[in-house]
Design an enzyme around this catalytic site. Structure first.
Site, PDB file in Angstrom:
ATOM      1  N   ARG A 229      -6.949 101.446  24.475  1.00 36.21           N
ATOM      2  CA  ARG A 229      -7.615 100.170  24.768  1.00 36.21           C
ATOM      3  C   ARG A 229      -6.774  99.019  24.236  1.00 36.21           C
ATOM      4  NH1 ARG A 229     -10.455  98.280  20.172  1.00 36.21           N
ATOM      5  NH2 ARG A 229     -10.449  99.757  18.441  1.00 36.21           N
ATOM      6  N   GLY A 230      -7.222  97.812  24.543  1.00 38.58           N
ATOM      7  CA  GLY A 230      -6.636  96.599  23.975  1.00 38.58           C
ATOM      8  C   GLY A 230      -5.160  96.448  24.264  1.00 38.58           C
ATOM      9  N   ASN A 300       2.262 101.408  18.372  1.00 36.09           N
ATOM     10  CA  ASN A 300       1.240 100.364  18.462  1.00 36.09           C
ATOM     11  C   ASN A 300      -0.001 100.676  17.652  1.00 36.09           C
ATOM     12  OD1 ASN A 300      -0.437  98.141  19.873  1.00 36.09           O
ATOM     13  ND2 ASN A 300      -1.526 100.023  20.412  1.00 36.09           N
ATOM     14  N   ALA A 301      -0.315 101.944  17.428  1.00 38.14           N
ATOM     15  CA  ALA A 301      -1.559 102.324  16.747  1.00 38.14           C
ATOM     16  C   ALA A 301      -1.663 101.642  15.389  1.00 38.14           C
ATOM     17  CB  ALA A 301      -1.621 103.836  16.579  1.00 38.14           C
ATOM     18  N   LYS A 307     -10.590  93.484   3.004  1.00 41.20           N
ATOM     19  CA  LYS A 307     -11.353  93.146   1.801  1.00 41.20           C
ATOM     20  C   LYS A 307     -10.455  92.299   0.909  1.00 41.20           C
ATOM     21  CE  LYS A 307     -15.486  95.155   1.725  1.00 41.20           C
ATOM     22  NZ  LYS A 307     -16.737  94.392   1.485  1.00 41.20           N
ATOM     23  N   ALA A 310      -9.604  91.954  -4.941  1.00 41.27           N
ATOM     24  CA  ALA A 310     -10.501  92.244  -6.078  1.00 41.27           C
ATOM     25  C   ALA A 310     -11.575  93.255  -5.721  1.00 41.27           C
ATOM     26  CB  ALA A 310     -11.151  90.946  -6.566  1.00 41.27           C
ATOM     27  N   ASN A 359      -2.344  86.919   4.965  1.00 34.85           N
ATOM     28  CA  ASN A 359      -3.649  86.488   5.460  1.00 34.85           C
ATOM     29  C   ASN A 359      -4.709  86.863   4.438  1.00 34.85           C
ATOM     30  OD1 ASN A 359      -5.274  85.195   7.299  1.00 34.85           O
ATOM     31  ND2 ASN A 359      -5.566  86.987   8.599  1.00 34.85           N
ATOM     32  N   TYR A 365      -3.392  95.374   4.945  1.00 28.76           N
ATOM     33  CA  TYR A 365      -2.852  95.231   6.296  1.00 28.76           C
ATOM     34  C   TYR A 365      -1.503  94.515   6.264  1.00 28.76           C
ATOM     35  CZ  TYR A 365      -2.850  94.041  11.306  1.00 28.76           C
ATOM     36  OH  TYR A 365      -2.533  93.904  12.635  1.00 28.76           O
TER      37      TYR A 365
END
Length: 459
Positions: A229-230, A300-301, A307, A310, A359, A365
């Site tokens: 997908r995507g 791509n996966a 979170k 902390a 970010n 990530y």
């Protein structure tokens, strides 16, 4: 996902209201079509042999070319010698590879500047220059690095869907090298619609231009992970459109969607958890067993488990690292150990602007996506020995199911904070990957190409 704001300000009283209030007015971007052409002639600015070589190449592609040597006063391209008004320019190619010091930038850059008012909507500006090196004399390095500042700033000045990008030549690489011409064709085309303010470095004279520009991957076998997908599904469709036989890979839980994508592109599906220790061997076995070879692997996966640090636990951290980078490293090791992943093979990994700029709430990530950048740069030398390439694509805000779940106000801000004032589409990422997976990019390796519309802060 529909960008209702862009639709609203593109016509009628919505367009008039946005203009009066000074609101962003994004336009529909020029994207790839099989019969696409530049929206006007190409102006080549520069007087050296490289400028002539690129002008000749453009004419060979059927593009109307105008010349401005930047030493003749830079006559305006808006009117001909008979006073008749000329059509808008589709592109401006600014050739600066022979500049020797900062003072040499003035004439050609200002000549290109005078032509900007004649640039058509969704036009292109492309610089061609030499990559700065620590071995250069200071004045030469200053001029070469200065081109990057010029290009990135100019990209933020353009409007109406136009973009500005650059091609950097390593020492010894000529402007007529296959990958220089391949990069130029990509950057001039609708395939690069959401690439803005970026540079591609051509490091060698390697590569080969396709016989059919609309099917540059004909005869190739390509694996795409996360293809159900995507963005992954869009990559599979784009590679298939360009002629590749596609092996679509995703987890067993996505089997039904995966089969649909594989059937759509007339490829095959492989249900596989890429975190398995034998994932690389399984991919090779499937590709070679079904299709006889493997030429392209697209990593791509990926997953997110956001979170604040902390509040981060080991499960969230480790799962993201396992899928987004550790699996790629193991698969690459298997590929490089195999005779079936042979000469001229290409690896393209999906990174993220989060891995470049960071970010909030995405330390795990960002670590994984920055890790992709490091992996690509390190692996380039290993693949070079067999004539292969490895590159990364770093998407910015792309209209996907994931970004559709972002709160409305945050989503709207994220969409507008780039030079094109809109989100990209999955196909924009796929087009960049398809180019980097082609033999036309055979002289391009270790690059990270951002597909982000040029974020307004930073690069």
């Amino acid at each position: 996902m529909t960008d209702k704001y862009t639709a609203f300000v593109s016509r009628g009283w919505g367009r008039d209201l946005a203009k009066r209030l000074g609101l962003p007015q994004p336009v529909a971007l020029r994207r790839y079509a099989a019969d696409e052409r530049l929206p006007g002639p190409a102006l080549v600015v520069g007087s050296g042999p490289s400028a002539q070589a690129l002008a000749d190449a453009l004419e060979g592609w059927g593009v109307e070319v105008r010349r401005d040597g930047a030493d003749d006063g830079g006559a305006s391209p808006e009117a001909g010698s008979d006073g008749a008004r000329r059509p808008k320019l589709g592109a401006i190619i600014l050739v600066l590879d022979d500049v020797e010091g900062p003072e040499g930038l003035s004439a050609p850059v200002l000549a290109a500047g005078r032509a900007l008012r004649s640039l058509a909507a969704c036009g292109r500006v492309v610089t061609v220059s030499r990559r700065a090196s620590a071995a250069d004399e200071p004045s030469l390095a200053a001029a070469r690095q200065g081109v990057e500042g010029i290009l990135r700033s100019l990209a933020k000045e353009l409007r109406s869907g136009s973009t500005a990008n650059g091609i950097l030549l390593a020492e010894g690489v000529g402007a007529d090298a296959p990958s220089v011409l391949g990069a130029l064709r990509f950057l001039l085309s609708g395939r690069s619609a959401f690439v803005d303010g970026q540079f591609l470095t051509v490091g060698t004279d390697g590569g080969a231009l396709p016989l059919d520009p609309d099917r540059p991957l004909a005869g190739k076998v390509a694996v795409v992970t996360g293809a159900a997908r995507g963005i992954g599904a869009s990559i599979a469709r784009t590679l298939g459109r360009d002629g590749a036989k596609v092996v679509a890979v995703d987890v067993p839980a996505a089997g039904e969607s995966l089969a649909r994508v594989a059937n759509e592109v007339h490829g095959t599906a492989l249900q596989l958890d890429i975190t398995r220790t034998d994932a690389g061997e399984r991919i090779l076995e499937h590709a070679v067993g079904r299709h006889g070879r493997l030429d392209i692997v697209v990593h791509n996966a990926g997953i997110t488990r956001d979170k604040l640090l902390a509040n981060m636990d080991a499960a969230k951290w480790d799962s993201v690292i396992a899928v987004n980078i550790a699996a790629q490293l193991r698969i690459n090791d298997a590929l490089l150990a195999s005779d079936h992943f042979g000469d001229g093979a290409h690896i393209v990994s999906v990174s993220s602007t989060s891995g470049i700029a960071g970010n909030r709430g995405q330390t795990n990530y960002a670590a994984s996506k920055a890790g992709v950048v490091g992996m690509v740069r390190s692996t380039a030398a290993r693949l070079a020995a067999r004539g292969g390439t490895v590159n990364a694509v770093a998407p910015g805000f792309i209209e996907t199911e994931m970004t559709a779940k972002i709160p409305f106000a945050t989503r709207e801000v994220a969409r507008r904070l780039n030079s094109l004032q809109q989100g990209g589409l999955p196909v924009d990422v796929a087009e960049a990957i398809a180019f980097l997976a082609s033999d036309a990019a055979g002289g391009i390796s270790g690059n990270v190409l951002r597909v982000c519309g040029q974020n307004l802060v930073g690069q």
